[in-house]
Motif scaffolding. Structure first.
Motif, PDB file in Angstrom:
ATOM      1  N   ILE A   1       7.992   1.246   1.341  1.00 39.51           N
ATOM      2  CA  ILE A   1       8.432   2.595   0.953  1.00 39.51           C
ATOM      3  C   ILE A   1       9.517   3.078   1.908  1.00 39.51           C
ATOM      4  CG2 ILE A   1       7.740   5.015   0.741  1.00 39.51           C
ATOM      5  CD1 ILE A   1       4.932   3.950  -0.129  1.00 39.51           C
ATOM      6  N   LEU A   2       9.318   2.907   3.194  1.00 30.65           N
ATOM      7  CA  LEU A   2      10.303   3.346   4.188  1.00 30.65           C
ATOM      8  C   LEU A   2      11.632   2.612   4.037  1.00 30.65           C
ATOM      9  CD1 LEU A   2       8.240   3.620   7.497  1.00 30.65           C
ATOM     10  CD2 LEU A   2       9.029   5.483   6.030  1.00 30.65           C
ATOM     11  N   LYS A   3      11.562   1.335   3.776  1.00 30.34           N
ATOM     12  CA  LYS A   3      12.761   0.513   3.679  1.00 30.34           C
ATOM     13  C   LYS A   3      13.614   0.909   2.477  1.00 30.34           C
ATOM     14  CE  LYS A   3      12.376  -3.767   2.405  1.00 30.34           C
ATOM     15  NZ  LYS A   3      12.035  -5.176   2.341  1.00 30.34           N
ATOM     16  N   GLU A   4      12.963   1.325   1.407  1.00 28.97           N
ATOM     17  CA  GLU A   4      13.682   1.577   0.158  1.00 28.97           C
ATOM     18  C   GLU A   4      13.955   3.050  -0.114  1.00 28.97           C
ATOM     19  OE1 GLU A   4      11.751  -0.532  -2.990  1.00 28.97           O
ATOM     20  OE2 GLU A   4      11.837  -2.429  -1.910  1.00 28.97           O
ATOM     21  N   ASN A   5      13.597   3.940   0.808  1.00 28.47           N
ATOM     22  CA  ASN A   5      13.768   5.368   0.582  1.00 28.47           C
ATOM     23  C   ASN A   5      14.190   6.076   1.854  1.00 28.47           C
ATOM     24  OD1 ASN A   5      12.384   5.945  -2.243  1.00 28.47           O
ATOM     25  ND2 ASN A   5      11.203   4.390  -1.162  1.00 28.47           N
TER      26      ASN A   5
ATOM     27  N   ILE B   1       4.800  10.998   1.787  1.00 26.05           N
ATOM     28  CA  ILE B   1       3.743  10.029   1.480  1.00 26.05           C
ATOM     29  C   ILE B   1       2.376  10.644   1.709  1.00 26.05           C
ATOM     30  CG2 ILE B   1       2.785   7.767   2.065  1.00 26.05           C
ATOM     31  CD1 ILE B   1       5.602   6.996   3.092  1.00 26.05           C
ATOM     32  N   VAL B   2       1.511  10.468   0.701  1.00 30.54           N
ATOM     33  CA  VAL B   2       0.094  10.811   0.833  1.00 30.54           C
ATOM     34  C   VAL B   2      -0.658   9.490   0.845  1.00 30.54           C
ATOM     35  CG1 VAL B   2      -1.900  11.921  -0.233  1.00 30.54           C
ATOM     36  CG2 VAL B   2       0.351  13.011  -0.386  1.00 30.54           C
TER      37      VAL B   2
ATOM     38  N   SER C   1       3.561   4.980  13.976  1.00 30.59           N
ATOM     39  CA  SER C   1       4.067   3.982  14.919  1.00 30.59           C
ATOM     40  C   SER C   1       5.282   3.248  14.339  1.00 30.59           C
ATOM     41  CB  SER C   1       2.972   2.980  15.302  1.00 30.59           C
ATOM     42  OG  SER C   1       2.662   2.123  14.229  1.00 30.59           O
ATOM     43  N   PHE C   2       5.444   3.302  13.022  1.00 29.25           N
ATOM     44  CA  PHE C   2       6.596   2.687  12.359  1.00 29.25           C
ATOM     45  C   PHE C   2       7.738   3.677  12.172  1.00 29.25           C
ATOM     46  CE2 PHE C   2       2.900   0.303  10.880  1.00 29.25           C
ATOM     47  CZ  PHE C   2       3.263  -0.967  11.270  1.00 29.25           C
ATOM     48  N   GLU C   3       7.395   4.939  11.964  1.00 27.18           N
ATOM     49  CA  GLU C   3       8.398   5.977  11.723  1.00 27.18           C
ATOM     50  C   GLU C   3       7.822   7.317  12.159  1.00 27.18           C
ATOM     51  OE1 GLU C   3      11.417   8.119  11.185  1.00 27.18           O
ATOM     52  OE2 GLU C   3      11.704   6.047  10.578  1.00 27.18           O
ATOM     53  N   LYS C   4       8.351   7.849  13.235  1.00 29.69           N
ATOM     54  CA  LYS C   4       7.820   9.101  13.785  1.00 29.69           C
ATOM     55  C   LYS C   4       8.174  10.326  12.950  1.00 29.69           C
ATOM     56  CE  LYS C   4       7.676   7.625  18.629  1.00 29.69           C
ATOM     57  NZ  LYS C   4       6.708   6.642  18.345  1.00 29.69           N
ATOM     58  N   ASN C   5       9.345  10.334  12.351  1.00 26.97           N
ATOM     59  CA  ASN C   5       9.824  11.504  11.619  1.00 26.97           C
ATOM     60  C   ASN C   5       9.567  11.362  10.119  1.00 26.97           C
ATOM     61  OD1 ASN C   5      10.856  12.714  13.989  1.00 26.97           O
ATOM     62  ND2 ASN C   5      12.588  11.318  13.898  1.00 26.97           N
ATOM     63  N   ILE C   6       8.333  11.240   9.767  1.00 27.85           N
ATOM     64  CA  ILE C   6       7.954  11.051   8.362  1.00 27.85           C
ATOM     65  C   ILE C   6       7.020  12.175   7.940  1.00 27.85           C
ATOM     66  CG2 ILE C   6       6.013   9.545   8.937  1.00 27.85           C
ATOM     67  CD1 ILE C   6       8.183   8.831   5.994  1.00 27.85           C
ATOM     68  N   GLU C   7       7.174  12.614   6.699  1.00 26.66           N
ATOM     69  CA  GLU C   7       6.211  13.570   6.151  1.00 26.66           C
ATOM     70  C   GLU C   7       5.074  12.752   5.554  1.00 26.66           C
ATOM     71  OE1 GLU C   7       7.299  17.373   4.193  1.00 26.66           O
ATOM     72  OE2 GLU C   7       9.337  16.543   4.296  1.00 26.66           O
TER      73      GLU C   7
END
Length: 153
Positions: free
Chosen positions: A77-81, A86-87, A100-106
């Motif tokens: 999801i992160l790679k393509e958007n 994300i829920v 740990s993969f992406e700190k600035n994520i909702e």
């Protein structure tokens, strides 16, 4: 939240989708990604389309995979958007792991039950980093399928 994509199409995803459709949510706005052919068939029979080609038009991803597949699905999801919301419905995977993969994520966690397909579900939500406006939208979405309880921890 208009366009929703379920990453995983098993029992809980199907229960939520059936509940949403029964509550009047348009199947045109629900998409899925699932490698299981039985799940694909069941979702297509509900009028749900497989996600392809509109990835950045998805307003909300619902991660509904087995714990062993959660990290890979999350990274896809992160790679393509850019900046997806994300829920995670995945049991046992804490928000800390995703961050740990992406700190600035909702991201938030939710735990619905299969009674959701009848509009009688109970969903517990733990918001980690959704903005208030988006949190309210997610709560309204889950209220279409039952009662929502928000948790502080």
């Amino acid at each position: 939240m208009k366009n929703i994509a379920f990453f995983g199409g098993g029992n809980i995803a199907q229960s939520i989708i059936k509940g949403l459709i029964s509550s009047g949510y348009s199947s045109k706005n629900i998409f899925f990604i699932d490698r299981n052919s039985n799940n694909q068939k069941a979702l297509k029979n509900l009028g749900i389309k497989e996600l392809s080609g509109i990835k950045n038009k998805i307003d909300l991803y619902i991660l509904a995979v087995k714990p062993k597949d959660a990290t890979a699905a999350f990274q896809t999801i992160l790679k393509e958007n850019t900046k997806p919301k994300i829920v995670s419905l995945v049991a046992g995977i804490k928000v800390k792991r995703y961050k740990s993969f992406e700190k600035n994520i909702e991201i938030m966690r939710a735990m619905p039950n299969t009674s959701s397909k009848f509009g009688l579900g109970i969903t517990a939500i733990y918001n980690s980093s959704f903005k208030q406006k988006d949190l309210s939208r997610v709560i309204k979405l889950f209220e279409k399928i039952g009662i929502v309880i928000t948790l502080k921890e």
